[in-house]
Design an enzyme around this catalytic site. Structure first.
Site: not given
Ligand code: PXP
Length: 243
Positions: A10, A13, A46, A48, A52, A73, A104, A154, A193
């Protein structure tokens, strides 16, 4: 029997850091390319609702420039379903989303959301997208996932990663039980996660889990060790625990 436990990296970030200064560096698509080189099995991003971190342009570029399967995502909204159908990524993972949350928090409530989710799962599936639902490791959620025709779940590993002492063992038992039930119910089972070097092995050792999605820890560790090394070390831990 040897199984290959897939790692989805992922890259959200990387975009968080980029957006802190509003420019184009560091580029999450470049990170995805490095992840591919390091042997990742997929890229997760993801998009969003508040954009963001990952942007619409990032998704365009990930689809165009990266060969690895993309797991998009997304929240269960008409806007996101339309975006997914336009791009047709390999997979879409439906997650709960609240603007005020930092990440999340908690899984999707499929039991209560069946009416809204069922047609979305159907539309995404009809577009050739493999749909997964990000849920807490609970039998009621698995049953609802089957009822609305999702092929994949998931399992949220956040509670396991956050717990300490005996509570952590209890959370691991819950994850393992849900993963066995998911498999028995015909669902493909992923997990993710909050996973890091200290927590990944116990989850990787659950035999019916076939994919882990890991982001924050890998991007953070990349500061010290480089992204390729961090991914290679994570995969080594996963490989050892799952074979
Ligand atoms: N899986 C899902 C469904 C997520 O929403 C996230 C966080 O975006 C992850 C996995 C990865 O979590 P982390 O960044 O804590 O590794």
């Amino acid at each position: 029997m040897h199984r290959h436990l897939r790692l989805g990296v992922n890259i959200d970030h990387v975009a968080t850091i980029r957006n802190a200064r509003g420019g184009s560096h560091p580029d999450p698509v470049r990170a995805a390319g490095l992840a591919a080189k390091a042997g990742a099995d997929g890229i997760t991003a993801h998009l969003r609702e508040d954009r963001r971190h990952i942007s619409d342009e990032d998704i365009d570029r990930l689809m165009a420039e990266i060969r690895l399967p993309l797991n998009l995502e997304m929240a269960a909204t008409p806007e996101m379903v339309a975006i997914a159908i336009r791009h047709r990524p390999h997979a879409a993972c439906i997650v709960p989303e609240r603007r005020e949350e930092r990440t999340t928090e908690g899984g999707l409530d499929v039991v209560r959301g069946q009416q809204t989710l069922a047609p979305m799962v159907a539309r995404l599936t009809a577009a050739g997208i493999r749909v997964s639902l990000f849920i807490e490791p609970e039998l009621t959620q698995l049953t609802a996932a089957v009822a609305i025709g999702a092929p994949v779940v998931e399992l949220h590993t956040g509670a396991y990663c956050d717990a300490t002492g005996p509570a952590r063992d209890r959370e691991l038992t819950r994850l393992a039980a849900a993963a066995v039930q998911a498999h028995a119910m015909g669902l493909e089972c992923h997990a993710g996660h909050g996973l890091g070097y200290d927590t990944v092995s116990a989850v990787a050792a659950i035999p019916t889990i076939v994919e882990l999605n890991i982001g924050h820890f890998l991007i953070g560790e990349a500061i010290f060790d480089g992204l390729e090394h961090a991914i290679a070390r994570m995969q080594a831990l996963m490989g050892r625990a799952s074979s």
